[in-house]
Design a protein around this motif. Structure first.
Motif, PDB file in Angstrom:
ATOM      1  N   GLU A 201      -3.927   0.655  -8.618  1.00 51.09           N
ATOM      2  CA  GLU A 201      -2.762   0.988  -9.438  1.00 51.09           C
ATOM      3  C   GLU A 201      -3.163   1.628 -10.765  1.00 51.09           C
ATOM      4  OE1 GLU A 201       0.354   0.819  -8.770  1.00 51.09           O
ATOM      5  OE2 GLU A 201       0.571  -0.515  -7.040  1.00 51.09           O
ATOM      6  N   ASP A 202      -4.244   1.130 -11.368  1.00 50.24           N
ATOM      7  CA  ASP A 202      -4.664   1.649 -12.672  1.00 50.24           C
ATOM      8  C   ASP A 202      -5.193   3.078 -12.567  1.00 50.24           C
ATOM      9  OD1 ASP A 202      -3.987  -0.747 -13.928  1.00 50.24           O
ATOM     10  OD2 ASP A 202      -5.956  -1.624 -13.498  1.00 50.24           O
ATOM     11  N   LYS A 203      -6.062   3.296 -11.591  1.00 47.55           N
ATOM     12  CA  LYS A 203      -6.655   4.626 -11.431  1.00 47.55           C
ATOM     13  C   LYS A 203      -5.786   5.549 -10.578  1.00 47.55           C
ATOM     14  CE  LYS A 203     -11.427   2.939 -11.767  1.00 47.55           C
ATOM     15  NZ  LYS A 203     -12.743   2.856 -11.068  1.00 47.55           N
ATOM     16  N   GLN A 204      -4.809   4.957  -9.905  1.00 48.08           N
ATOM     17  CA  GLN A 204      -3.940   5.694  -8.985  1.00 48.08           C
ATOM     18  C   GLN A 204      -4.780   6.449  -7.940  1.00 48.08           C
ATOM     19  OE1 GLN A 204      -1.013   8.035 -11.242  1.00 48.08           O
ATOM     20  NE2 GLN A 204       0.362   6.276 -11.082  1.00 48.08           N
ATOM     21  N   ILE A 205      -5.567   5.660  -7.218  1.00 45.77           N
ATOM     22  CA  ILE A 205      -6.435   6.195  -6.168  1.00 45.77           C
ATOM     23  C   ILE A 205      -6.142   5.465  -4.856  1.00 45.77           C
ATOM     24  CG2 ILE A 205      -8.803   6.448  -5.333  1.00 45.77           C
ATOM     25  CD1 ILE A 205      -8.276   8.316  -7.566  1.00 45.77           C
ATOM     26  N   LEU A 206      -5.817   6.225  -3.829  1.00 44.64           N
ATOM     27  CA  LEU A 206      -5.657   5.675  -2.481  1.00 44.64           C
ATOM     28  C   LEU A 206      -6.983   5.826  -1.752  1.00 44.64           C
ATOM     29  CD1 LEU A 206      -4.033   4.616  -0.036  1.00 44.64           C
ATOM     30  CD2 LEU A 206      -3.356   6.988   0.421  1.00 44.64           C
ATOM     31  N   ASN A 207      -7.501   4.710  -1.235  1.00 45.26           N
ATOM     32  CA  ASN A 207      -8.793   4.716  -0.550  1.00 45.26           C
ATOM     33  C   ASN A 207      -8.612   4.456   0.942  1.00 45.26           C
ATOM     34  OD1 ASN A 207     -11.318   3.106   0.539  1.00 45.26           O
ATOM     35  ND2 ASN A 207     -12.047   4.314  -1.190  1.00 45.26           N
ATOM     36  N   ILE A 208      -9.235   5.318   1.752  1.00 47.44           N
ATOM     37  CA  ILE A 208      -9.230   5.160   3.206  1.00 47.44           C
ATOM     38  C   ILE A 208     -10.661   4.865   3.638  1.00 47.44           C
ATOM     39  CG2 ILE A 208      -8.661   6.215   5.428  1.00 47.44           C
ATOM     40  CD1 ILE A 208      -6.908   8.221   3.828  1.00 47.44           C
ATOM     41  N   GLY A 209     -10.886   3.708   4.235  1.00 51.29           N
ATOM     42  CA  GLY A 209     -12.233   3.277   4.582  1.00 51.29           C
ATOM     43  C   GLY A 209     -12.905   4.170   5.612  1.00 51.29           C
ATOM     44  N   LEU A 210     -14.207   4.364   5.433  1.00 49.22           N
ATOM     45  CA  LEU A 210     -15.006   5.196   6.334  1.00 49.22           C
ATOM     46  C   LEU A 210     -14.940   4.672   7.768  1.00 49.22           C
ATOM     47  CD1 LEU A 210     -17.098   7.483   6.740  1.00 49.22           C
ATOM     48  CD2 LEU A 210     -18.876   5.813   6.144  1.00 49.22           C
ATOM     49  N   TRP A 211     -14.738   5.591   8.718  1.00 49.78           N
ATOM     50  CA  TRP A 211     -14.691   5.333  10.161  1.00 49.78           C
ATOM     51  C   TRP A 211     -13.490   4.485  10.593  1.00 49.78           C
ATOM     52  CZ3 TRP A 211     -17.510   9.076  10.977  1.00 49.78           C
ATOM     53  CH2 TRP A 211     -18.814   9.224  10.505  1.00 49.78           C
ATOM     54  N   GLN A 212     -12.539   4.299   9.712  1.00 51.15           N
ATOM     55  CA  GLN A 212     -11.366   3.491  10.062  1.00 51.15           C
ATOM     56  C   GLN A 212     -10.292   4.398  10.667  1.00 51.15           C
ATOM     57  OE1 GLN A 212     -11.578   0.169   9.907  1.00 51.15           O
ATOM     58  NE2 GLN A 212     -13.662   0.520   9.187  1.00 51.15           N
ATOM     59  N   ASN A 213     -10.455   4.674  11.948  1.00 49.37           N
ATOM     60  CA  ASN A 213      -9.597   5.648  12.625  1.00 49.37           C
ATOM     61  C   ASN A 213      -8.122   5.267  12.622  1.00 49.37           C
ATOM     62  OD1 ASN A 213     -11.979   6.935  13.155  1.00 49.37           O
ATOM     63  ND2 ASN A 213     -11.701   7.043  15.365  1.00 49.37           N
ATOM     64  N   GLU A 214      -7.831   4.016  12.922  1.00 47.96           N
ATOM     65  CA  GLU A 214      -6.432   3.602  13.011  1.00 47.96           C
ATOM     66  C   GLU A 214      -5.733   3.738  11.666  1.00 47.96           C
ATOM     67  OE1 GLU A 214      -5.813  -0.163  14.820  1.00 47.96           O
ATOM     68  OE2 GLU A 214      -6.901   0.335  16.663  1.00 47.96           O
TER      69      GLU A 214
END
Length: 260
Positions: A201-214
């Motif tokens: 929320e502070d940095k306003q960054i959405l993170n998608i984990g490596l190799w997490q296809n679903e």
């Protein structure tokens, strides 16, 4: 008019077995009988390329399956491929007929080719990188190929290739949920239930984990600017790109597909 397309599989070796690394178009036909005859001939010829103990499907098979396959071979030509708990270190017996060889290939799930038919027009679907504005490829030390399939659903297991666009690391998207998605409430709900997604929320960054296809597949559908698209790709475009990849990566430099 129905069109028949034969795709050839390409293999790598991991010190134990030969595994499928990719595929490319081998032949295109308008006649069903001719397509099936060529397909069966290719499978019968290709079945003897590898020693049986190095075939992945046989390496992974249980004893009951191997005994069943051995009984089939013995009933057809009087030779064994599985004895004393070990798969033969030789190729399929040369005394096995082409028809029986083709039957064995289907039983053992050791196909080297795929025959696909299209009723009206050839429809393949590829993965399109919105970042690089190009079709996604899959790379192995033994092969480089285009990622495509005869239906969009078959590409779900291939979307991990998008991580190559991000140096094989977590994907980070900057912005508020409202700026990232037209459905910020749904996006927030997805982040809360999907462990491979997180939002700072502070940095306003959405993170998608490596190799997490679903997680990647689910969140991509909610983004204003998707990371990838699944789009129809023309047969001629596939053939052109496969020839370019063959030359670029120096395998089968004289590669030409056959159209009957």
């Amino acid at each position: 008019m129905t069109t028949y397309v034969i795709r050839a599989k390409y293999f790598g070796y991991n010190d134990e077995v030969f595994y499928v690394t990719g595929n490319r178009i081998s032949n295109v036909f308008q006649d069903q009988a001719e397509a099936e005859a060529v397909y069966q001939k290719l499978e019968a010829e290709g079945a003897r390329d590898f020693a049986l103990y190095e075939v992945e499907s046989l390496f992974d098979a249980d004893e009951a399956t191997l005994k069943q396959l051995d009984e089939f071979i013995f009933s057809r030509c009087g030779e064994h491929i599985y004895q004393d708990g070990e798969v033969s270190r030789d190729v399929l017996p040369s005394s096995l007929s082409d028809a029986d060889t083709f039957s064995f290939v289907q039983m053992a799930e050791m196909q080297k080719f795929q025959l696909v038919s299209f009723e009206h027009e050839v429809k393949f679907y590829g993965l399109w990188s919105t970042k690089k504005q190009q079709w996604l490829e899959e790379h192995d030390e033994f092969f480089a190929g285009l990622i495509y399939a005869e239906s969009p659903e078959l590409l779900k297991d291939k979307i991990e290739s998008i991580f190559a666009d991000y140096d094989y690391s977590d994907i980070e998207l900057a912005g508020s949920l409202e700026s990232l998605s037209d459905q910020p409430i749904l996006l927030k709900a997805l982040i809360q239930v999907e462990y491979a997604l997180s939002y700072d929320e502070d940095k306003q960054i959405l993170n998608i984990g490596l190799w997490q296809n679903e997680a990647l597949y689910a969140v991509n559908a909610l983004l204003k600017q998707p990371l990838f698209e699944i789009k129809q790709i023309e047969l001629a475009e596939i053939q052109r790109l496969e020839q370019e990849l063959a030359k670029m990566h120096s395998y089968d430099e004289d590669y030409e597909y056959d159209e009957e």
